[in-house]
Design a protein around this motif. Structure first.
Motif, PDB file in Angstrom:
ATOM      1  N   ALA A 210       2.883 -20.393  27.519  1.00 12.67           N
ATOM      2  CA  ALA A 210       1.691 -20.961  28.159  1.00 12.67           C
ATOM      3  C   ALA A 210       0.882 -21.847  27.215  1.00 12.67           C
ATOM      4  O   ALA A 210       0.109 -22.691  27.674  1.00 12.67           O
ATOM      5  CB  ALA A 210       0.805 -19.822  28.680  1.00 12.67           C
ATOM      6  N   LEU A 211       1.072 -21.654  25.893  1.00 15.68           N
ATOM      7  CA  LEU A 211       0.286 -22.409  24.912  1.00 15.68           C
ATOM      8  C   LEU A 211       1.235 -23.142  23.963  1.00 15.68           C
ATOM      9  O   LEU A 211       1.344 -22.812  22.775  1.00 15.68           O
ATOM     10  CB  LEU A 211      -0.621 -21.447  24.124  1.00 15.68           C
ATOM     11  N   PRO A 212       1.936 -24.157  24.458  1.00 15.96           N
ATOM     12  CA  PRO A 212       2.941 -24.836  23.628  1.00 15.96           C
ATOM     13  C   PRO A 212       2.360 -25.590  22.440  1.00 15.96           C
ATOM     14  O   PRO A 212       3.090 -25.905  21.496  1.00 15.96           O
ATOM     15  CB  PRO A 212       3.609 -25.806  24.618  1.00 15.96           C
ATOM     16  N   HIS A 213       1.057 -25.872  22.470  1.00 17.07           N
ATOM     17  CA  HIS A 213       0.434 -26.583  21.352  1.00 17.07           C
ATOM     18  C   HIS A 213       0.106 -25.652  20.195  1.00 17.07           C
ATOM     19  O   HIS A 213      -0.311 -26.118  19.123  1.00 17.07           O
ATOM     20  CB  HIS A 213      -0.839 -27.278  21.823  1.00 17.07           C
ATOM     21  N   ARG A 227      13.994  -8.021  23.362  1.00 19.96           N
ATOM     22  CA  ARG A 227      13.434  -9.323  23.715  1.00 19.96           C
ATOM     23  C   ARG A 227      13.281 -10.229  22.494  1.00 19.96           C
ATOM     24  O   ARG A 227      12.632 -11.271  22.564  1.00 19.96           O
ATOM     25  CB  ARG A 227      12.087  -9.151  24.404  1.00 19.96           C
ATOM     26  N   GLY A 228      13.878  -9.817  21.383  1.00 22.09           N
ATOM     27  CA  GLY A 228      13.757 -10.595  20.160  1.00 22.09           C
ATOM     28  C   GLY A 228      14.353 -11.990  20.266  1.00 22.09           C
ATOM     29  O   GLY A 228      13.774 -12.968  19.778  1.00 22.09           O
ATOM     30  N   ARG A 229      15.510 -12.091  20.917  1.00 25.65           N
ATOM     31  CA  ARG A 229      16.145 -13.411  21.054  1.00 25.65           C
ATOM     32  C   ARG A 229      15.313 -14.350  21.927  1.00 25.65           C
ATOM     33  O   ARG A 229      15.214 -15.550  21.651  1.00 25.65           O
ATOM     34  CB  ARG A 229      17.543 -13.251  21.637  1.00 25.65           C
ATOM     35  N   ALA A 230      14.731 -13.801  22.982  1.00 28.85           N
ATOM     36  CA  ALA A 230      13.892 -14.625  23.856  1.00 28.85           C
ATOM     37  C   ALA A 230      12.690 -15.151  23.089  1.00 28.85           C
ATOM     38  O   ALA A 230      12.276 -16.314  23.269  1.00 28.85           O
ATOM     39  CB  ALA A 230      13.445 -13.808  25.068  1.00 28.85           C
ATOM     40  N   LEU A 231      12.133 -14.331  22.218  1.00 28.14           N
ATOM     41  CA  LEU A 231      11.000 -14.750  21.402  1.00 28.14           C
ATOM     42  C   LEU A 231      11.429 -15.820  20.403  1.00 28.14           C
ATOM     43  O   LEU A 231      10.791 -16.868  20.274  1.00 28.14           O
ATOM     44  CB  LEU A 231      10.407 -13.546  20.671  1.00 28.14           C
ATOM     45  N   GLU A 232      12.514 -15.567  19.720  1.00 25.33           N
ATOM     46  CA  GLU A 232      12.968 -16.474  18.663  1.00 25.33           C
ATOM     47  C   GLU A 232      13.405 -17.832  19.204  1.00 25.33           C
ATOM     48  O   GLU A 232      13.339 -18.845  18.497  1.00 25.33           O
ATOM     49  CB  GLU A 232      14.121 -15.815  17.909  1.00 25.33           C
ATOM     50  N   SER A 233      13.840 -17.865  20.453  1.00 25.47           N
ATOM     51  CA  SER A 233      14.334 -19.118  21.029  1.00 25.47           C
ATOM     52  C   SER A 233      13.224 -20.100  21.368  1.00 25.47           C
ATOM     53  O   SER A 233      13.489 -21.283  21.599  1.00 25.47           O
ATOM     54  CB  SER A 233      15.147 -18.825  22.297  1.00 25.47           C
ATOM     55  N   LEU A 234      11.984 -19.658  21.402  1.00 27.96           N
ATOM     56  CA  LEU A 234      10.878 -20.543  21.753  1.00 27.96           C
ATOM     57  C   LEU A 234      10.580 -21.507  20.606  1.00 27.96           C
ATOM     58  O   LEU A 234      10.525 -21.097  19.439  1.00 27.96           O
ATOM     59  CB  LEU A 234       9.630 -19.716  22.091  1.00 27.96           C
ATOM     60  N   PRO A 235      10.378 -22.779  20.905  1.00 31.56           N
ATOM     61  CA  PRO A 235      10.218 -23.783  19.837  1.00 31.56           C
ATOM     62  C   PRO A 235       8.951 -23.631  19.012  1.00 31.56           C
ATOM     63  O   PRO A 235       8.894 -24.122  17.879  1.00 31.56           O
ATOM     64  CB  PRO A 235      10.218 -25.112  20.605  1.00 31.56           C
ATOM     65  N   ASN A 236       7.947 -22.965  19.556  1.00 30.21           N
ATOM     66  CA  ASN A 236       6.686 -22.811  18.818  1.00 30.21           C
ATOM     67  C   ASN A 236       6.518 -21.409  18.236  1.00 30.21           C
ATOM     68  O   ASN A 236       5.394 -20.963  17.977  1.00 30.21           O
ATOM     69  CB  ASN A 236       5.497 -23.152  19.719  1.00 30.21           C
ATOM     70  N   VAL A 237       7.628 -20.718  18.011  1.00 32.17           N
ATOM     71  CA  VAL A 237       7.599 -19.378  17.405  1.00 32.17           C
ATOM     72  C   VAL A 237       8.335 -19.415  16.068  1.00 32.17           C
ATOM     73  O   VAL A 237       9.436 -19.974  15.970  1.00 32.17           O
ATOM     74  CB  VAL A 237       8.250 -18.329  18.328  1.00 32.17           C
ATOM     75  N   ARG A 238       7.721 -18.827  15.054  1.00 29.90           N
ATOM     76  CA  ARG A 238       8.357 -18.720  13.739  1.00 29.90           C
ATOM     77  C   ARG A 238       8.378 -17.244  13.313  1.00 29.90           C
ATOM     78  O   ARG A 238       7.323 -16.613  13.208  1.00 29.90           O
ATOM     79  CB  ARG A 238       7.609 -19.558  12.700  1.00 29.90           C
ATOM     80  N   ILE A 312      -3.146 -13.858  27.446  1.00 31.71           N
ATOM     81  CA  ILE A 312      -3.154 -15.313  27.300  1.00 31.71           C
ATOM     82  C   ILE A 312      -4.587 -15.848  27.376  1.00 31.71           C
ATOM     83  O   ILE A 312      -5.010 -16.668  26.551  1.00 31.71           O
ATOM     84  CB  ILE A 312      -2.275 -15.964  28.382  1.00 31.71           C
ATOM     85  N   ARG A 313      -5.334 -15.385  28.366  1.00 36.65           N
ATOM     86  CA  ARG A 313      -6.720 -15.871  28.527  1.00 36.65           C
ATOM     87  C   ARG A 313      -7.571 -15.531  27.305  1.00 36.65           C
ATOM     88  O   ARG A 313      -8.391 -16.350  26.859  1.00 36.65           O
ATOM     89  CB  ARG A 313      -7.338 -15.257  29.794  1.00 36.65           C
ATOM     90  N   LEU A 314      -7.362 -14.358  26.752  1.00 33.64           N
ATOM     91  CA  LEU A 314      -8.164 -13.961  25.593  1.00 33.64           C
ATOM     92  C   LEU A 314      -7.739 -14.705  24.332  1.00 33.64           C
ATOM     93  O   LEU A 314      -8.567 -14.945  23.450  1.00 33.64           O
ATOM     94  CB  LEU A 314      -8.065 -12.450  25.387  1.00 33.64           C
ATOM     95  N   CYS A 315      -6.473 -15.077  24.239  1.00 31.08           N
ATOM     96  CA  CYS A 315      -6.037 -15.907  23.116  1.00 31.08           C
ATOM     97  C   CYS A 315      -6.774 -17.242  23.146  1.00 31.08           C
ATOM     98  O   CYS A 315      -7.234 -17.746  22.102  1.00 31.08           O
ATOM     99  CB  CYS A 315      -4.521 -16.130  23.160  1.00 31.08           C
ATOM    100  N   VAL A 316      -6.893 -17.826  24.337  1.00 28.45           N
ATOM    101  CA  VAL A 316      -7.613 -19.089  24.483  1.00 28.45           C
ATOM    102  C   VAL A 316      -9.080 -18.911  24.108  1.00 28.45           C
ATOM    103  O   VAL A 316      -9.662 -19.737  23.389  1.00 28.45           O
ATOM    104  CB  VAL A 316      -7.481 -19.622  25.926  1.00 28.45           C
ATOM    105  N   ARG A 317      -9.673 -17.816  24.576  1.00 32.60           N
ATOM    106  CA  ARG A 317     -11.086 -17.563  24.255  1.00 32.60           C
ATOM    107  C   ARG A 317     -11.282 -17.343  22.756  1.00 32.60           C
ATOM    108  O   ARG A 317     -12.257 -17.823  22.165  1.00 32.60           O
ATOM    109  CB  ARG A 317     -11.585 -16.344  25.025  1.00 32.60           C
ATOM    110  N   ALA A 318     -10.354 -16.611  22.146  1.00 35.12           N
ATOM    111  CA  ALA A 318     -10.473 -16.341  20.712  1.00 35.12           C
ATOM    112  C   ALA A 318     -10.372 -17.622  19.895  1.00 35.12           C
ATOM    113  O   ALA A 318     -11.060 -17.783  18.879  1.00 35.12           O
ATOM    114  CB  ALA A 318      -9.397 -15.348  20.283  1.00 35.12           C
TER     115      ALA A 318
END
Length: 356
Positions: A210-213, A227-238, A312-318
Motif C-alpha cells: 500500500a505504501l510503495p514510496h 510468508r517470508g518469500r512473499a515479503l522478500e519479493s516486494l521491491p520496497n522490502v530489504r 497501514i493507516r497508523l503507519c501513515v499517521r506515524a
C-alpha cells in the motif's frame, strides 16, 4: 563479596539476554553463569568481565515429575555444579534460577537463598515444576503483571521486574547511516529482531504494497517463515539479516517509523519485549500490532493496530507525526526502564530480604 550461582535458560550471547543484562550489572558480586545443557560443557569457563565467568551445564535425561527419580537422573549435573562450586570456593551462594526445569537441582545444591526470575510464560513445562520452584524461592521476579498474577498463588513475595534497555547505547544522538541504507531516499519503516517462523508478516506485507514510496527494512536473524518469500519479493522490502548489536542504534536512527509485529506464540501474553524499549529510546514513532483484548502498553506514545488495515493507516499517521513531546516522552519511558535501574531494583529487593 556476594556469591551468585546463576542457572540461565538461554546461552550467553552477543545479543544480551535479560539474565545477562542483570548479571553484568550486579555490583560487589562473584558470579558463575551456567548456560543451558550442551554436549560441549567441558570447555573451559569464559571470564566475560571481572567476577563473572560463564560455563555450560552438562546434558541430562529429561526430568520427570517424580522428585526422587528426577534427582537421580540429574546426578551428573549436580556433580558438575558441586565441583565447580568447590573450584571457585562457593560455599552457600545465592542460587538464581530462570526456568522451571531447574527445580530438580534445588535439594542437592547448597545455597543461602533462592531467586526465581520468571522472564517468560513456560507453557511447555509441567505446571508442578514452576509451582514448586516458586514455593521454594525467597524472592520471585516477574517480567509482567500477568506472570506475577499467575505465580501469586505460590508466593507472597513477588516483585514486578519488566524487561529493560541499554539506554545509553540506544539513546545516543550521534549515528552513522548504515551502508546498506545509504541509497534509500524515501521514508524508512523498520523492524529489528528475529524473523521468527510464527511471526505474523501479513500486516507489513500489506503495508509495503500500500505504501510503495516507503522502504521496509528488517534487521535481525531470519528463520523460515511461511510468508517470508512473499515479503522478500516486494521491491520496497530489504531483509538485511543479523547485524552487530552495537550497530542497531544506527539502523534505528535511519528509521522514520519503528515496527512491532506479533508472534502467534505471544497470544495472551503481556510481556513487553526489550525491542519496544529500544525503539522508545530512539524517540522514533512506533506502530505495533496488538491482539484483541490485549492490554496496550504505553498507549500515549505507541500507535496500536488491531488489523492489517489499521496498521497501514497508523503507519501513515506515524510518518506525519510532528516533532515535539511524543519523542521525548518515549525517551523518558525508556530511561525509566534502563537495565542499570532494573539491576539497582534487584539489589534493593534482595538486600531488604537479607539475600544480598
Amino acid at each position: 563479596m556476594k556469591q551468585i550461582l546463576c542457572l540461565s535458560a538461554q546461552p550467553w550471547s552477543t545479543v544480551p539476554t535479560r539474565t545477562q543484562q542483570l548479571m553484568t550489572r550486579l555490583k560487589n558480586a562473584k558470579i558463575l553463569f551456567l548456560n543451558p545443557p550442551t554436549r560441549n560443557y567441558r570447555k573451559p569457563g569464559r571470564k566475560v568481565r571481572p567476577g563473572l565467568t560463564v560455563y555450560s551445564m552438562p546434558p541430562s535425561p529429561k526430568a520427570v515429575e517424580d522428585k526422587l527419580v528426577r534427582l537421580f537422573r540429574a546426578r551428573r549435573q549436580i556433580r558438575y555444579l558441586l565441583k565447580l562450586m568447590d573450584t571457585y570456593r562457593f560455599r552457600e551462594p545465592l542460587l538464581w534460577c530462570t526456568a522451571p526445569e531447574q527445580v530438580h537441582l534445588l535439594d542437592a545444591i547448597p545455597h543461602s537463598g533462592l531467586v526465581y526470575d520468571c522472564g517468560q510464560d513456560w507453557l511447555d513445562s509441567p505446571p508442578e515444576w514452576e509451582s514448586e520452584l516458586t514455593l521454594a524461592a525467597d524472592v520471585v521476579f516477574a517480567a509482567s503483571a500477568g506472570l506475577a498474577d499467575h505465580l501469586s498463588p505460590c508466593s507472597d513475595n513477588i516483585a514486578l521486574l519488566p524487561n529493560g534497555v541499554s539506554y545509553p547505547m540506544f539513546s545516543r544522538t550521534s549515528a552513522e547511516c548504515p551502508p546498506a541504507l545509504a541509497d534509500v531516499t524515501g521514508p524508512v519503516l523498520g523492524f529489528t529482531g528475529t524473523l521468527w517462523e510464527d511471526l505474523d508478516l501479513t500486516p507489513v506485507i500489506q503495508a509495503a504494497r500500500a505504501l510503495p514510496h516507503c522502504t521496509f527494512v528488517f534487521v535481525g536473524k531470519r528463520e523460515y517463515n511461511p510468508r517470508g518469500r512473499a515479503l522478500e519479493s516486494l521491491p520496497n522490502v530489504r531483509i538485511l539479516g543479523r547485524q552487530l548489536p552495537v550497530d542497531i542504534p544506527d539502523y534505528l536512527a535511519r528509521f522514520d517509523v519503528c515496527l512491532h509485529l506479533q508472534r502467534r506464540s505471544d497470544y495472551g501474553g503481556d510481556i513487553v519485549p526489550s525491542r519496544i524499549y529500544e525503539y522508545m529510546a530512539s524517540g522514533k514513532p512506533i506502530v505495533a500490532m496488538v491482539y484483541p483484548d490485549q492490554v496496550e502498553h504505553f498507549p500515549d506514545v505507541i500507535y496500536a493496530a488491531h488489523t492489517p488495515g489499521e496498521f497501514i493507516r497508523l503507519c501513515v499517521r506515524a510518518l506525519d507525526e510532528p516533532a515535539g513531546w511524543p519523542a521525548q516522552r518515549r525517551r523518558d519511558h525508556a530511561a525509566a526502564a534502563a537495565w542499570s535501574l532494573r539491576a539497582k531494583q534487584v539489589v534493593q529487593i534482595l538486600t531488604a530480604n537479607g539475600l544480598y
